[in-house]
Write an enzyme that holds these catalytic residues in place. Structure first.
Site, PDB file in Angstrom:
ATOM      1  N   MET A   1      -3.821  -7.182  -6.851  1.00 59.57           N
ATOM      2  CA  MET A   1      -3.186  -8.239  -7.633  1.00 59.57           C
ATOM      3  C   MET A   1      -4.147  -9.238  -8.276  1.00 59.57           C
ATOM      4  O   MET A   1      -3.721 -10.268  -8.796  1.00 59.57           O
ATOM      5  CB  MET A   1      -2.161  -8.989  -6.770  1.00 59.57           C
ATOM      6  CG  MET A   1      -1.024  -8.112  -6.277  1.00 59.57           C
ATOM      7  SD  MET A   1      -0.174  -7.206  -7.591  1.00 59.57           S
ATOM      8  CE  MET A   1       0.758  -8.536  -8.333  1.00 59.57           C
TER       9      MET A   1
ATOM     10  N   GLY B   1       0.789  -1.235   0.000  1.00 59.03           N
ATOM     11  CA  GLY B   1       0.000   0.000   0.000  1.00 59.03           C
ATOM     12  C   GLY B   1       0.817   1.278   0.000  1.00 59.03           C
ATOM     13  O   GLY B   1       0.358   2.316   0.486  1.00 59.03           O
TER      14      GLY B   1
ATOM     15  N   ILE C   1      -7.301 -10.068 -11.114  1.00 54.90           N
ATOM     16  CA  ILE C   1      -7.876  -9.555 -12.354  1.00 54.90           C
ATOM     17  C   ILE C   1      -9.356  -9.295 -12.090  1.00 54.90           C
ATOM     18  O   ILE C   1     -10.051 -10.150 -11.535  1.00 54.90           O
ATOM     19  CB  ILE C   1      -7.670 -10.572 -13.497  1.00 54.90           C
ATOM     20  CG1 ILE C   1      -6.165 -10.715 -13.757  1.00 54.90           C
ATOM     21  CG2 ILE C   1      -8.399 -10.128 -14.759  1.00 54.90           C
ATOM     22  CD1 ILE C   1      -5.798 -11.820 -14.715  1.00 54.90           C
TER      23      ILE C   1
ATOM     24  N   HIS D   1       0.632   0.377 -13.472  1.00 57.03           N
ATOM     25  CA  HIS D   1       1.332  -0.870 -13.830  1.00 57.03           C
ATOM     26  C   HIS D   1       2.823  -0.566 -14.014  1.00 57.03           C
ATOM     27  O   HIS D   1       3.180   0.374 -14.731  1.00 57.03           O
ATOM     28  CB  HIS D   1       0.746  -1.434 -15.130  1.00 57.03           C
ATOM     29  CG  HIS D   1       1.468  -2.656 -15.589  1.00 57.03           C
ATOM     30  ND1 HIS D   1       1.256  -3.897 -15.017  1.00 57.03           N
ATOM     31  CD2 HIS D   1       2.441  -2.820 -16.521  1.00 57.03           C
ATOM     32  CE1 HIS D   1       2.062  -4.778 -15.596  1.00 57.03           C
ATOM     33  NE2 HIS D   1       2.779  -4.146 -16.507  1.00 57.03           N
TER      34      HIS D   1
ATOM     35  N   ASN E   1      -5.564   2.256 -12.943  1.00 57.81           N
ATOM     36  CA  ASN E   1      -4.553   1.310 -12.449  1.00 57.81           C
ATOM     37  C   ASN E   1      -3.175   1.885 -12.694  1.00 57.81           C
ATOM     38  O   ASN E   1      -2.990   2.732 -13.573  1.00 57.81           O
ATOM     39  CB  ASN E   1      -4.685  -0.028 -13.187  1.00 57.81           C
ATOM     40  CG  ASN E   1      -3.712  -1.068 -12.657  1.00 57.81           C
ATOM     41  OD1 ASN E   1      -3.487  -1.168 -11.441  1.00 57.81           O
ATOM     42  ND2 ASN E   1      -3.108  -1.838 -13.543  1.00 57.81           N
TER      43      ASN E   1
HETATM   44  C1  GRF Z   1       3.136  -0.913  -7.504  1.00 60.10           C
HETATM   45  O1  GRF Z   1       4.498  -0.721  -7.695  1.00 60.10           O
HETATM   46  C2  GRF Z   1       2.362  -0.941  -8.805  1.00 60.10           C
HETATM   47  O2  GRF Z   1       3.157  -0.654  -9.903  1.00 60.10           O
HETATM   48  C3  GRF Z   1       1.864  -2.342  -8.944  1.00 60.10           C
HETATM   49  O3  GRF Z   1       1.894  -2.917  -7.682  1.00 60.10           O
HETATM   50  C4  GRF Z   1       2.808  -2.228  -6.841  1.00 60.10           C
HETATM   51  C5  GRF Z   1       2.111  -2.078  -5.538  1.00 60.10           C
HETATM   52  O4  GRF Z   1       2.865  -1.489  -4.557  1.00 60.10           O
HETATM   53  N1  GRF Z   1       0.570  -2.341  -9.561  1.00 60.10           N
HETATM   54  P1  GRF Z   1       2.178  -0.861  -3.287  1.00 60.10           P
HETATM   55  O5  GRF Z   1       1.235  -1.915  -2.703  1.00 60.10           O
HETATM   56  O6  GRF Z   1       1.456   0.367  -3.700  1.00 60.10           O
HETATM   57  O7  GRF Z   1       3.313  -0.593  -2.344  1.00 60.10           O
END
Ligand code: GRF
Length: 221
Positions: free
Chosen positions: A98, A20, A100, A117, A115
């Site tokens: 994480m 997060g 879909i 990515h 989102n």
């Molecule tokens: C992020 O780096 C993002 O690119 C990907 O998942 C990671 C999540 O990190 N979708 P966090 O949970 O926000 O620390």
């Protein structure tokens, strides 16, 4: 100082699965720079996600819809749809979520889901992007904010952070640098959305009423 009118703030649900840190960056932007959104729920599919603690620390309601607590995927998706539908937010922010999303979920909330990515999309969709880009010999890596459609990591692109890959980089170092960029570009795109300048119209990204064919790019400085 002018009080933030939370009545007009964009009602937002944030979906997480893990640490997060992006959620934290968004929370900090709300506090420090009056990002005009109101996070009404942080929803996690993972009961262990540290992001839940971050939300609680900020006084934000949380909900866990534990993927492993359902007998099949369809039931999990249904629960996600129902829970989000009854809140009917203006915006859904995927911040390290994480799973879909189901096609139905994407259809219900078309143009309202963002989102981030960790790649320069359309390159390196899917997982493990850091190692894959290092193996590829590419010159640059980064992260992309995009609208979500039912096609994985393929929705209309909005904004990218770009960093030059160094010969000394391993995937951990590269990830750290890219994530610092994410904490800038995600709040930026969310602000555009909340202020009404960013929209998805007919499957395309429009900024200030103009369709953009290429993402905006923020370079590492
Ligand atoms: C992020 O780096 C993002 O690119 C990907 O998942 C990671 C999540 O990190 N979708 P966090 O949970 O926000 O620390």
């Amino acid at each position: 100082m002018k009080e933030l009118d939370i009545g007009s703030a964009t009602s937002t649900i944030v979906l997480i699965s893990g640490d997060g840190t992006n959620l934290q960056a968004i929370l900090d932007e709300i506090t420090n720079n009056h990002l005009p959104i109101r996070i009404i729920l942080v929803l996690s599919d993972n009961p262990q996600a540290y992001g839940i603690k971050r939300a609680k620390n900020a006084g934000i309601p949380t909900k866990i819809i534990n993927y492993h607590g359902f007998k099949d995927k369809a039931d999990f998706h249904l629960s996600m749809e129902e829970n989000v539908k009854k809140i009917d937010p203006d915006l859904i922010v995927l911040a390290g979520y994480m799973r879909i999303l189901s096609e139905e979920f994407c259809r219900q909330f078309t143009g309202k889901i963002l989102n981030i990515h960790p790649s320069l999309l359309p390159k390196f969709r899917g997982l493990n992007t850091y190692q894959r880009v290092l193996d590829s010999g590419d010159e640059f890596h980064g992260s992309t904010v995009h609208f979500v459609t039912s096609k994985l990591d393929s929705g209309p692109i909005i904004l990218q952070y770009r960093t030059k890959i160094r010969t000394t980089d391993d995937s951990k170092q590269l990830r750290k640098r890219v994530q610092l960029g994410e904490y800038q570009i995600y709040p930026m795109a969310i602000r555009w959305f909340a202020e009404g300048s960013l929209k998805m119209i007919k499957g395309k990204t429009t900024l200030n009423g103009k369709r953009i064919s290429k993402p905006k790019i923020l370079e590492e400085t």
